[in-house]
Design an enzyme around this catalytic site. Structure first.
Site, PDB file in Angstrom:
ATOM      1  N   TYR A 116     -12.443   0.594  -2.824  1.00  0.00           N
ATOM      2  CA  TYR A 116     -11.588  -0.521  -2.198  1.00  0.00           C
ATOM      3  C   TYR A 116     -11.950  -0.031  -0.530  1.00  0.00           C
ATOM      4  O   TYR A 116     -12.483  -1.149   0.490  1.00  0.00           O
ATOM      5  CB  TYR A 116     -10.429  -0.092  -2.033  1.00  0.00           C
TER       6      TYR A 116
ATOM      7  N   SER B 164      -8.548  -2.452   7.421  1.00  0.00           N
ATOM      8  CA  SER B 164      -7.580  -1.569   6.881  1.00  0.00           C
ATOM      9  C   SER B 164      -6.895  -0.184   7.094  1.00  0.00           C
ATOM     10  O   SER B 164      -8.323   0.075   7.626  1.00  0.00           O
ATOM     11  CB  SER B 164      -7.231  -0.906   4.878  1.00  0.00           C
TER      12      SER B 164
ATOM     13  N   LYS C 287     -14.419  -1.375   2.630  1.00  0.00           N
ATOM     14  CA  LYS C 287     -13.301  -0.987   3.989  1.00  0.00           C
ATOM     15  C   LYS C 287     -14.611  -0.828   5.177  1.00  0.00           C
ATOM     16  O   LYS C 287     -14.647  -1.183   6.283  1.00  0.00           O
ATOM     17  CB  LYS C 287     -12.145  -1.402   4.042  1.00  0.00           C
TER      18      LYS C 287
HETATM   19  C1  UD1 Z   1      -3.359   0.781   0.291  1.00  0.00           C
HETATM   20  C2  UD1 Z   1      -3.841   1.440   0.800  1.00  0.00           C
HETATM   21  C3  UD1 Z   1      -4.290   0.049   1.368  1.00  0.00           C
HETATM   22  C4  UD1 Z   1      -3.979  -1.508   1.371  1.00  0.00           C
HETATM   23  C5  UD1 Z   1      -3.282  -1.209   0.309  1.00  0.00           C
HETATM   24  C6  UD1 Z   1      -3.008  -2.878  -0.324  1.00  0.00           C
HETATM   25  C7  UD1 Z   1      -5.315   3.234   1.365  1.00  0.00           C
HETATM   26  C8  UD1 Z   1      -4.445   4.726   1.851  1.00  0.00           C
HETATM   27  N1  UD1 Z   1      -3.945   2.632   0.826  1.00  0.00           N
HETATM   28  O1  UD1 Z   1      -1.972   1.328   0.418  1.00  0.00           O
HETATM   29  O2  UD1 Z   1      -5.313  -0.064   2.438  1.00  0.00           O
HETATM   30  O3  UD1 Z   1      -4.520  -1.943   1.888  1.00  0.00           O
HETATM   31  O4  UD1 Z   1      -3.129  -0.278  -0.994  1.00  0.00           O
HETATM   32  O5  UD1 Z   1      -3.333  -2.528  -1.680  1.00  0.00           O
HETATM   33  O6  UD1 Z   1      -5.810   3.043  -0.082  1.00  0.00           O
HETATM   34  N2  UD1 Z   1       4.513   4.477  -3.610  1.00  0.00           N
HETATM   35  C9  UD1 Z   1       5.441   4.628  -4.461  1.00  0.00           C
HETATM   36  N3  UD1 Z   1       5.874   3.672  -5.631  1.00  0.00           N
HETATM   37  C10 UD1 Z   1       5.210   3.279  -6.022  1.00  0.00           C
HETATM   38  C11 UD1 Z   1       4.073   2.506  -5.319  1.00  0.00           C
HETATM   39  C12 UD1 Z   1       3.994   2.977  -3.846  1.00  0.00           C
HETATM   40  O7  UD1 Z   1       6.712   5.630  -4.194  1.00  0.00           O
HETATM   41  O8  UD1 Z   1       5.482   2.888  -7.378  1.00  0.00           O
HETATM   42  C13 UD1 Z   1       4.233   4.864  -2.242  1.00  0.00           C
HETATM   43  C14 UD1 Z   1       3.024   4.756  -1.976  1.00  0.00           C
HETATM   44  O9  UD1 Z   1       3.115   7.077  -2.594  1.00  0.00           O
HETATM   45  C15 UD1 Z   1       2.751   5.709  -0.487  1.00  0.00           C
HETATM   46  C16 UD1 Z   1       3.857   4.023  -0.357  1.00  0.00           C
HETATM   47  O10 UD1 Z   1       4.493   3.799  -1.424  1.00  0.00           O
HETATM   48  O11 UD1 Z   1       2.931   6.439  -0.470  1.00  0.00           O
HETATM   49  C17 UD1 Z   1       2.908   2.531  -0.502  1.00  0.00           C
HETATM   50  O12 UD1 Z   1       2.522   2.534  -1.424  1.00  0.00           O
HETATM   51  P1  UD1 Z   1       1.157   1.148  -0.700  1.00  0.00           P
HETATM   52  O13 UD1 Z   1       2.701  -0.213  -1.317  1.00  0.00           O
HETATM   53  O14 UD1 Z   1       0.735   1.797  -2.725  1.00  0.00           O
HETATM   54  O15 UD1 Z   1       0.074   1.407  -0.223  1.00  0.00           O
HETATM   55  P2  UD1 Z   1      -0.860   2.369   0.267  1.00  0.00           P
HETATM   56  O16 UD1 Z   1      -1.016   3.212  -0.638  1.00  0.00           O
HETATM   57  O17 UD1 Z   1      -0.749   2.944   1.885  1.00  0.00           O
END
Ligand code: UD1
Length: 344
Positions: free
Chosen positions: A151, A126, A155
């Site tokens: 988590y 990841s 990795k």
């Molecule tokens: C995270 C992990 C990544 C992992 C992936 C799988 C980290 C830094 N990243 O990705 O390694 O493979 O999860 O589960 O640990 N967001 C919102 N509202 C929501 C959900 C998300 O605003 O309800 C935003 C988050 O703040 C982020 C973006 O959307 O900025 C993407 O979030 P998400 O889809 O959860 O993925 P990551 O956090 O990037």
């Protein structure tokens, strides 16, 4: 026909990779404990490819059962190891669940590979290993930063375990693929992402809000140091990601790898903010999203996107889908899944 064992093959990325492997002429064996997936994926794979791969419901942490399974499916040429827990927040609350599952399963694989004359391993890593990179886009040479969650740490440690094992072994060859943010679904909408409970990830939360399962999407923060204040990620279509696995397996089987352990970034090379993604979804689907800005989510990285030059050149692979196509596929899957009454 080369035979590939896909662990976690009923999961989101696993199921899409299985269809691409079958289409590319591989025989596939799926091992999955169904802890975060359903057997409905097997029906979807069958409908898409016309092939029903062998399926074993098995916990890879159970070494005896795993060895028995490898004896029954002899002649495996390569393993693609997806099976792992992946919820960042849960890993903070239950770290041992993550260390036990994600590390034990990998160690069992590495111990059993030589005993069963399996030499090739593709590992799901990841972009979380880079933390918040100082320089963007992030290359494979960018420094690994201390993990911000158990988590993420699994990795990093997994990559180290593979690197050390490969260095000490004359036989095992491995590629770690560092995924950025996989989203979307197969064009047929017969397989897709199926989070259990409330989704942690952005796109499933968006599609569930759009279809009315969730009342409101929370956008975690608009005070980041980015053009619109929301976090930036590199969202890649899961089918593009799946195709990279077919290329990576072929690279190992054809002995085209340049080192016994290689690492590749799998992303699009483009950063997209949360708000840009929300608005792109609204524009392409015509569905208005009920969202509000809330506080930052602890542990989030501000911005990260991939430098894909090395993967593009070495693997001869490039992500093809546009963000709009990718979001539409996720939306089609959400609607199909609901209309079809859901998987068993
Ligand atoms: C995270 C992990 C990544 C992992 C992936 C799988 C980290 C830094 N990243 O990705 O390694 O493979 O999860 O589960 O640990 N967001 C919102 N509202 C929501 C959900 C998300 O605003 O309800 C935003 C988050 O703040 C982020 C973006 O959307 O900025 C993407 O979030 P998400 O889809 O959860 O993925 P990551 O956090 O990037």
């Amino acid at each position: 026909m080369k035979k590939v064992l896909v662990t976690g093959g009923t999961g989101f990325i696993g199921s899409h990779t299985v269809t691409e492997l079958v289409d590319a002429g591989y025989e596939v064996v799926i091992a999955d404990n169904l802890s975060n997936s359903r057997t409905g994926a097997l029906d979807g794979i069958q409908k898409i490819t016309g092939v029903q791969p062998a399926f074993e419901k098995i916990d890879l942490c159970d070494k005896v059962a795993f060895a028995d399974m490898l004896r029954r499916h002899c002649g495996i040429d390569a393993i693609i190891h997806f099976a792992a827990h992946k919820a960042v927040g849960e890993s903070v609350r239950q770290p041992l669940k993550y260390y036990r599952n994600n590390l034990d399963s990998l160690i069992n694989i590495l111990e059993l590979m030589p005993e069963h004359a399996i030499e090739h391993l593709i590992f799901s890593s990841s972009c979380t290993v880079y933390g918040q990179p100082e320089k963007l886009p992030v290359t494979e040479q960018s420094p690994i930063q201390p993990a911000t969650s158990p988590y993420g740490n699994t990795k990093q440690v997994s990559e180290a375990i593979i690197r050390d094992t490969v260095a000490a072994s004359t036989n095992i060859q491995s590629i770690a693929l560092r995924y950025f943010n996989p989203i979307g679904a197969h064009a047929s909408a017969l397989i897709g992402e199926l989070p259990t409970g409330v989704p942690n990830n952005l796109v499933p939360f968006i599609t569930q809000t759009a279809i009315g399962i969730r009342e409101q999407l929370s956008v975690f923060g608009n005070d980041y140091n980015t053009p619109d204040g929301s976090c930036i990620r590199d969202y890649i279509h899961v089918v593009d990601l799946a195709k990279a696995h077919v290329v990576a397996v072929g690279r190992l089987l054809d002995r085209k790898n340049k080192a016994a352990f290689e690492v590749f970034n799998l992303g699009t090379g483009h950063g997209v903010s949360v708000l840009e993604l929300v608005h792109a979804f609204e524009k392409t689907t015509g569905v208005k999203l009920n969202y509000k800005i809330v506080a930052r989510r602890p542990g989030d990285t501000e911005q990260v996107w991939a430098d894909t030059a090395y993967a593009n050149k070495e693997l001869g692979w490039k992500a093809q889908s546009t963000l709009e196509e990718t979001l539409l596929s996720a939306w089609k899957w959400e609607k199909y899944y609901k209309e079809s009454g859901g998987w068993e």
